[in-house]
Design a protein around this motif. Sequence first.
Motif, short mmCIF file in Angstrom:
data_model
loop_
_atom_site.label_atom_id
_atom_site.label_comp_id
_atom_site.label_asym_id
_atom_site.label_seq_id
_atom_site.Cartn_x
_atom_site.Cartn_y
_atom_site.Cartn_z
N VAL A 107 0.84 -1.21 0.00
CA VAL A 107 0.00 0.00 0.00
C VAL A 107 0.86 1.25 0.00
CG1 VAL A 107 -1.65 1.31 1.38
CG2 VAL A 107 -1.99 -1.13 1.02
N ARG A 108 1.95 1.23 0.79
CA ARG A 108 2.84 2.39 0.82
C ARG A 108 3.51 2.62 -0.54
NH1 ARG A 108 6.00 2.12 6.69
NH2 ARG A 108 4.11 2.45 7.99
N ASN A 109 3.91 1.52 -1.19
CA ASN A 109 4.51 1.67 -2.52
C ASN A 109 3.49 2.23 -3.52
OD1 ASN A 109 6.97 0.64 -1.64
ND2 ASN A 109 6.39 -1.47 -2.12
N THR A 110 2.26 1.74 -3.44
CA THR A 110 1.22 2.24 -4.33
C THR A 110 0.96 3.71 -4.08
OG1 THR A 110 0.19 0.04 -4.35
CG2 THR A 110 -1.14 1.88 -5.12
N ILE A 111 0.95 4.09 -2.80
CA ILE A 111 0.74 5.50 -2.45
C ILE A 111 1.86 6.36 -3.02
CG2 ILE A 111 0.68 7.12 -0.53
CD1 ILE A 111 -0.81 5.00 1.08
N ARG A 112 3.11 5.88 -2.92
CA ARG A 112 4.24 6.63 -3.48
C ARG A 112 4.08 6.80 -4.99
NH1 ARG A 112 7.32 3.00 -0.20
NH2 ARG A 112 7.96 3.96 1.79
N GLN A 113 3.69 5.69 -5.69
CA GLN A 113 3.51 5.78 -7.14
C GLN A 113 2.40 6.77 -7.50
OE1 GLN A 113 2.79 1.79 -8.47
NE2 GLN A 113 4.89 1.09 -8.03
#
Length: 230
Positions: A59-65
Amino acid sequence: MEYLAIQMSVLLGGAIVVGGLVGWWVARFIYHQAATACRIELAGLRRNYEDSARENVNVRNTIRQLEGVLRKIGTPPSDTEYGQFLQVRKTLEKTRLQYQSLLDKCHQQQQVLGNLTAELQGNKQELAALQAALSQQQGVITTSSSVPLREDTFSAANRDDLTRIQGINPRVASKLQALGIVTYRQVAEFTSDDLYSIQRVLGAELSSVPEGWVQSAHSLFQQQSPPLQA
């Protein structure tokens, strides 16, 4: 009496000991069951925690993207990128117009093809009718002529040059030969009915009845025949 009391005491003590042992065993069994259930539940909680941790990372990686995409969208395009966008848009519009033009041409070609197909069918029917009429006219000419009109009865040496007859060109002569008319004598012996039949068969090749053929062919036939000796 004392002996009975002693026995009762011994039995009571044994029962207490046995009961204690049974209680201890039952308690230990329950403890093991509860410990096993706790360990199983703890392992499940650990797996859930690990899954939640991995999901949290994703989820954090998706938020960063998404944040990067939002920043890119929020940044105004440069002049080069805007020019490339306009060029691609013009190319796309030109391609769309070319596709529409080709599609319209395809529809027109389909209509023309349909008209040509219908015209071809009509021409085939007309040709069949003309061939039938030609066969009938050939039969009339063959039966009405006093000289047989079969082409195979005349060799190449016995054929005359029909183009010497006034009014007969090479094309008409070729068609007459196809009908079996190959000598001056045959043309000289034509009747009026034969001439009208020839005109109907040849069609556009003759605008009027070739009445001068008979006289011209008769003269050529007389020139061709040797004079009688006295």
